[in-house]
Design an enzyme around this catalytic site. Sequence first.
Site, PDB file in Angstrom:
ATOM      1  N   HIS A   1       0.851  -1.188   0.000  1.00  0.00           N
ATOM      2  CA  HIS A   1       0.000   0.000   0.000  1.00  0.00           C
ATOM      3  C   HIS A   1       0.890   1.243   0.000  1.00  0.00           C
ATOM      4  O   HIS A   1       2.077   1.174   0.335  1.00  0.00           O
ATOM      5  CB  HIS A   1      -0.922   0.002   1.215  1.00  0.00           C
ATOM      6  CG  HIS A   1      -2.061  -0.956   1.091  1.00  0.00           C
ATOM      7  ND1 HIS A   1      -2.741  -1.441   2.179  1.00  0.00           N
ATOM      8  CD2 HIS A   1      -2.646  -1.524   0.003  1.00  0.00           C
ATOM      9  CE1 HIS A   1      -3.702  -2.256   1.767  1.00  0.00           C
ATOM     10  NE2 HIS A   1      -3.653  -2.323   0.453  1.00  0.00           N
TER      11      HIS A   1
ATOM     12  N   LYS B   1       5.088   1.463   0.758  1.00  0.00           N
ATOM     13  CA  LYS B   1       5.929   1.200  -0.411  1.00  0.00           C
ATOM     14  C   LYS B   1       7.417   1.353  -0.102  1.00  0.00           C
ATOM     15  O   LYS B   1       8.226   0.514  -0.492  1.00  0.00           O
ATOM     16  CB  LYS B   1       5.527   2.088  -1.589  1.00  0.00           C
ATOM     17  CG  LYS B   1       4.211   1.664  -2.216  1.00  0.00           C
ATOM     18  CD  LYS B   1       3.950   2.384  -3.504  1.00  0.00           C
ATOM     19  CE  LYS B   1       2.539   2.193  -4.018  1.00  0.00           C
ATOM     20  NZ  LYS B   1       1.994   0.854  -4.020  1.00  0.00           N
TER      21      LYS B   1
ATOM     22  N   THR C   1       2.417  -5.516  -8.289  1.00  0.00           N
ATOM     23  CA  THR C   1       1.420  -4.614  -8.832  1.00  0.00           C
ATOM     24  C   THR C   1       2.171  -3.415  -9.408  1.00  0.00           C
ATOM     25  O   THR C   1       3.323  -3.158  -9.059  1.00  0.00           O
ATOM     26  CB  THR C   1       0.414  -4.204  -7.746  1.00  0.00           C
ATOM     27  OG1 THR C   1       1.117  -3.799  -6.578  1.00  0.00           O
ATOM     28  CG2 THR C   1      -0.527  -5.353  -7.404  1.00  0.00           C
ATOM     29  N   GLY C   2       1.513  -2.672 -10.295  1.00  0.00           N
ATOM     30  CA  GLY C   2       2.155  -1.685 -11.147  1.00  0.00           C
ATOM     31  C   GLY C   2       3.072  -0.668 -10.509  1.00  0.00           C
ATOM     32  O   GLY C   2       4.267  -0.620 -10.803  1.00  0.00           O
TER      33      GLY C   2
ATOM     34  N   THR D   1       4.125  -0.313  -7.379  1.00  0.00           N
ATOM     35  CA  THR D   1       5.113  -0.950  -6.510  1.00  0.00           C
ATOM     36  C   THR D   1       6.225  -1.584  -7.340  1.00  0.00           C
ATOM     37  O   THR D   1       7.412  -1.407  -7.047  1.00  0.00           O
ATOM     38  CB  THR D   1       4.437  -2.010  -5.611  1.00  0.00           C
ATOM     39  OG1 THR D   1       3.412  -1.373  -4.842  1.00  0.00           O
ATOM     40  CG2 THR D   1       5.433  -2.667  -4.685  1.00  0.00           C
TER      41      THR D   1
ATOM     42  N   SER E   1      -1.676  -1.524 -11.670  1.00  0.00           N
ATOM     43  CA  SER E   1      -1.709  -0.977 -10.320  1.00  0.00           C
ATOM     44  C   SER E   1      -2.848  -1.658  -9.556  1.00  0.00           C
ATOM     45  O   SER E   1      -3.868  -2.026 -10.148  1.00  0.00           O
ATOM     46  CB  SER E   1      -1.940   0.531 -10.405  1.00  0.00           C
ATOM     47  OG  SER E   1      -1.990   1.097  -9.123  1.00  0.00           O
ATOM     48  N   GLY E   2      -2.676  -1.820  -8.240  1.00  0.00           N
ATOM     49  CA  GLY E   2      -3.687  -2.503  -7.418  1.00  0.00           C
ATOM     50  C   GLY E   2      -5.106  -2.021  -7.654  1.00  0.00           C
ATOM     51  O   GLY E   2      -5.997  -2.819  -7.968  1.00  0.00           O
TER      52      GLY E   2
ATOM     53  N   ASP F   1      -4.300  -6.378  -8.099  1.00  0.00           N
ATOM     54  CA  ASP F   1      -4.524  -7.384  -7.053  1.00  0.00           C
ATOM     55  C   ASP F   1      -5.300  -8.569  -7.623  1.00  0.00           C
ATOM     56  O   ASP F   1      -5.021  -9.725  -7.302  1.00  0.00           O
ATOM     57  CB  ASP F   1      -5.297  -6.785  -5.866  1.00  0.00           C
ATOM     58  CG  ASP F   1      -4.537  -5.683  -5.163  1.00  0.00           C
ATOM     59  OD1 ASP F   1      -3.301  -5.781  -5.062  1.00  0.00           O
ATOM     60  OD2 ASP F   1      -5.180  -4.718  -4.713  1.00  0.00           O
TER      61      ASP F   1
ATOM     62  N   HIS G   1      -9.905  -0.059  -3.023  1.00  0.00           N
ATOM     63  CA  HIS G   1     -10.015  -1.419  -3.558  1.00  0.00           C
ATOM     64  C   HIS G   1      -9.875  -2.479  -2.453  1.00  0.00           C
ATOM     65  O   HIS G   1      -9.399  -3.585  -2.692  1.00  0.00           O
ATOM     66  CB  HIS G   1      -8.990  -1.626  -4.679  1.00  0.00           C
ATOM     67  CG  HIS G   1      -7.564  -1.477  -4.253  1.00  0.00           C
ATOM     68  ND1 HIS G   1      -7.029  -0.286  -3.834  1.00  0.00           N
ATOM     69  CD2 HIS G   1      -6.565  -2.383  -4.173  1.00  0.00           C
ATOM     70  CE1 HIS G   1      -5.764  -0.467  -3.511  1.00  0.00           C
ATOM     71  NE2 HIS G   1      -5.460  -1.733  -3.703  1.00  0.00           N
TER      72      HIS G   1
END
Length: 152
Positions: free
Chosen positions: A19, A23, A45-46, A48, A65-66, A71, A98
């Site tokens: 999150h 990060k 995920t993107g 990160t 991205s999440g 996710d 999300h």
Amino acid sequence: MQSTARTLSVNKHIALVAHDHCKQDLINWCKTHRTLLAQHTLYATGTTGNLIQKEANLPIKSLLSGPMGGDQQLGGLIAEKQIDVLIFFWDPMNAVPHDPDVKALMRIATVWNIPVAMNMATADFLITSPSFAQETQVRIPDYDGYLKERLK
């Protein structure tokens, strides 16, 4: 449901997620364990993934991205037995839009019985475990048997 064995190879497929407020902690953790992580296949995920690749100089297969579906993509890869380990530094003090996706990711990781670390201490224990550096077996749902039983 019956279970069956799944072999996790020496070269693990590791998903890295964090999150926003976590990060930098994950990036620092990746830097600390860079030599070990470089021996494995890394997904993230993107945002990160791009940050880890840039700051820790590790090759990452970045997904969306999440909040944009990353996710969910990871959950799909877990269900397809393409992810062996999940390292997810999540922020328990802040809700994210999300949250249902995050819960679904945790659920599917549990269903498919992959090792999951949700904080730095657990991630340290996991990466330094002898099982991390060797082939190991985990029990997973016997989906083929389940399907055969349902289709009788």
